[in-house]
Motif scaffolding. Structure first.
Motif, PDB file in Angstrom:
ATOM      1  N   ASP A 229       0.822  -1.210   0.000  1.00 38.09           N
ATOM      2  CA  ASP A 229       0.000   0.000   0.000  1.00 38.09           C
ATOM      3  C   ASP A 229       0.855   1.259   0.000  1.00 38.09           C
ATOM      4  OD1 ASP A 229       1.072  -0.178   2.542  1.00 38.09           O
ATOM      5  OD2 ASP A 229      -0.842  -0.135   3.606  1.00 38.09           O
ATOM      6  N   ARG A 231       2.907   2.226   2.408  1.00 41.86           N
ATOM      7  CA  ARG A 231       3.115   2.778   3.748  1.00 41.86           C
ATOM      8  C   ARG A 231       4.256   2.061   4.455  1.00 41.86           C
ATOM      9  NH1 ARG A 231       0.697   1.509   8.584  1.00 41.86           N
ATOM     10  NH2 ARG A 231      -0.803   0.129   7.548  1.00 41.86           N
ATOM     11  N   GLU A 262       8.703   5.740   0.372  1.00 40.36           N
ATOM     12  CA  GLU A 262       7.289   5.976   0.086  1.00 40.36           C
ATOM     13  C   GLU A 262       7.094   6.675  -1.253  1.00 40.36           C
ATOM     14  OE1 GLU A 262       5.859   8.050   3.539  1.00 40.36           O
ATOM     15  OE2 GLU A 262       5.459   6.180   4.622  1.00 40.36           O
ATOM     16  N   HIS A 267       8.392  -1.167  -2.297  1.00 38.99           N
ATOM     17  CA  HIS A 267       7.625  -2.126  -1.520  1.00 38.99           C
ATOM     18  C   HIS A 267       8.514  -3.253  -0.987  1.00 38.99           C
ATOM     19  CE1 HIS A 267       3.866  -0.882  -4.037  1.00 38.99           C
ATOM     20  NE2 HIS A 267       4.338   0.100  -3.287  1.00 38.99           N
ATOM     21  N   GLU A 316      -1.308  -8.310   7.723  1.00 39.90           N
ATOM     22  CA  GLU A 316      -0.847  -7.036   8.256  1.00 39.90           C
ATOM     23  C   GLU A 316       0.095  -7.239   9.447  1.00 39.90           C
ATOM     24  OE1 GLU A 316       0.416  -3.767   8.643  1.00 39.90           O
ATOM     25  OE2 GLU A 316      -1.137  -3.786   7.098  1.00 39.90           O
TER      26      GLU A 316
END
Length: 427
Positions: A229, A231, A262, A267, A316
């Motif tokens: 995502d 982050r 970012e 990633h 997560e």
């Protein structure tokens, strides 16, 4: 406890045996099955894996992608950590996803930016991250101009390939004539300018180098973990000042690394390296892969490899804040096993020559001159044969691998050991 996770590491650094250890010792006690491939039959990652096989040689990037897709299908790979041909592999992410394989690597656009250091420097400057002065050179004239301009500004010039990793090809320019100083002791990275100029004049093909000032210490490598995502989940700095290593969460290093990771979508695991240009930290390099020294942050109570696999699986992790920073330490070599090697057939007594003169003359070659590429895969292991990681190795000595085995007490910065002249710190 969830289902078994199958992870594949293709041709990678020897230090990633520690990456594999951390996957197995994950805090969820999840079963992990690790497959490894390599072009060197004596790579310790092959012995450390649950299953292993040699990689085919001479494949084009596209042919290697086909090989990788077949491997993921045959091995039911859940997470693939590509190092070799990373750019070609991530460009076909959808094909791997169709097989149920997640790539633990950034998107193709991010990998492309950081393959070329000149392109990378231009890109990061545009988002406000400072870089050192740099010159892209391909000719003798461009090299001499760059060196003279840096020296006029009171800097010592150095150069490295515009595309490369691990400090390969890094040299520091000196005006000292070639002498016994360059031959005594260990080889160094210092090279006289006149020899570089002569090498360029006689080269059969052009070079593509970046020339820049020789940056000062400390060197800080920030290991980042970024979710798909975009982050950031983790950013921990590893400091290097000569032999002494340590950890930092200082914003002077962490904030530019977070911004870069970012902004460019780095990633999963990346490594962002800084050094000092005068009194200012500047970007030195960006690795779009796990660093060889990533395992060292385990001393801060963080298991980054496992967290990255979790993110790749869609699980997560939350933000990984180290509960403490480990003590200063140094890096020493330690033994790791290699795969068993089949001994060649022994000559029978009748085949031994009866006189010394009947034996063929053979030039002696120092053992240290043998390259890893000259070691052929053992013929007794078929390409699909599983190799247990715990199998004893009676016929080969363990291969030394960098390990973080020695902590040293913290001292003031002024007492830090100075860097050896020309030393190149590994990633």
């Amino acid at each position: 406890m969830g289902s078994r996770v199958r992870v594949w590491l293709n041709r990678t650094y020897a230090e990633n045996v520690f990456f594999m250890d951390q996957l197995r010792n994950n805090p969820q006690h999840r079963a992990v099955e690790i497959h490894a491939t390599h072009g060197d039959a004596d790579s310790p990652v092959l012995a450390a894996a649950d299953t292993a096989e040699p990689e085919p040689e001479g494949l084009s990037p596209r042919a290697y992608v086909e090989y990788a897709l077949d491997m993921c299908a045959r091995r039911s790979v859940d997470v693939f950590v590509p190092v070799l041909h990373q750019d070609a592999i991530v460009a076909q992410r959808a094909e791997f996803a169709a097989l149920g394989t997640a790539l633990l690597a950034p998107p193709a656009e991010a990998v492309a930016v950081f393959r070329d250091k000149a392109v990378a420097y231009q890109a990061v400057e545009a988002v406000g991250i400072p870089v050192p002065p740099w010159y892209r050179v391909r000719t003798v004239e461009e090299l001499v101009t760059a060196v003279e301009e840096l020296e006029a500004a009171g800097q010592r010039a150095c150069f490295k390939p515009a595309a490369g990793a691990g400090g390969v090809g890094f040299r520091v320019i000196t005006r000292s004539p070639f002498s016994l100083m360059h031959l005594n002791g260990f080889p160094s990275a210092y090279v006289p300018l006149d020899l570089v100029v002569e090498a360029l004049r006689t080269a059969a093909e052009p070079v593509d180098w970046l020339v820049m000032p020789h940056l000062g210490q400390p060197e800080v490598s920030v290991d980042c973990l970024t979710g798909p995502d975009g982050r950031i989940r983790m950013a921990i700095g590893r400091t290097k000042n000569g032999r002494r290593r340590g950890f930092t969460l200082d914003d002077a290093w962490i904030q530019p690394a977070r911004l870069l990771a970012e902004a460019f979508g780095l990633h999963y695991l990346s490594n962002i390296q800084f050094r000092m240009y005068g009194d200012e930290p500047v970007l030195m390099d960006v690795n779009t892969r796990p660093a060889g020294g990533l395992h060292q942050i385990a001393q801060c109570g963080v298991n980054a490899p496992w967290a990255a696999v979790q993110l790749a699986l869609g699980e997560e992790t939350g933000e990984l804040v180290p509960p403490f920073l480990g003590p200063d330490y140094t890096v020493v070599a330690g033994p790791r096993p290699v795969r068993p090697v089949s001994l060649p057939a022994q000559r029978t007594e009748s085949s031994v020559p009866t006189t010394l003169s009947a034996m063929p003359a053979q030039a002696a070659e120092p053992a240290h001159s043998q390259s890893a590429a000259s070691v052929q895969p053992t013929p007794s292991v078929q390409p699909t044969q599983s190799v247990p990681s715990a199998q004893p190795v009676p016929s080969a000595q363990p291969a030394p691998v960098e390990a973080t085995a020695s902590a040293v007490p913290a001292q003031p910065a002024a007492a830090a050991a100075p860097a050896a002249a020309g030393a190149i710190a590994p990633a």
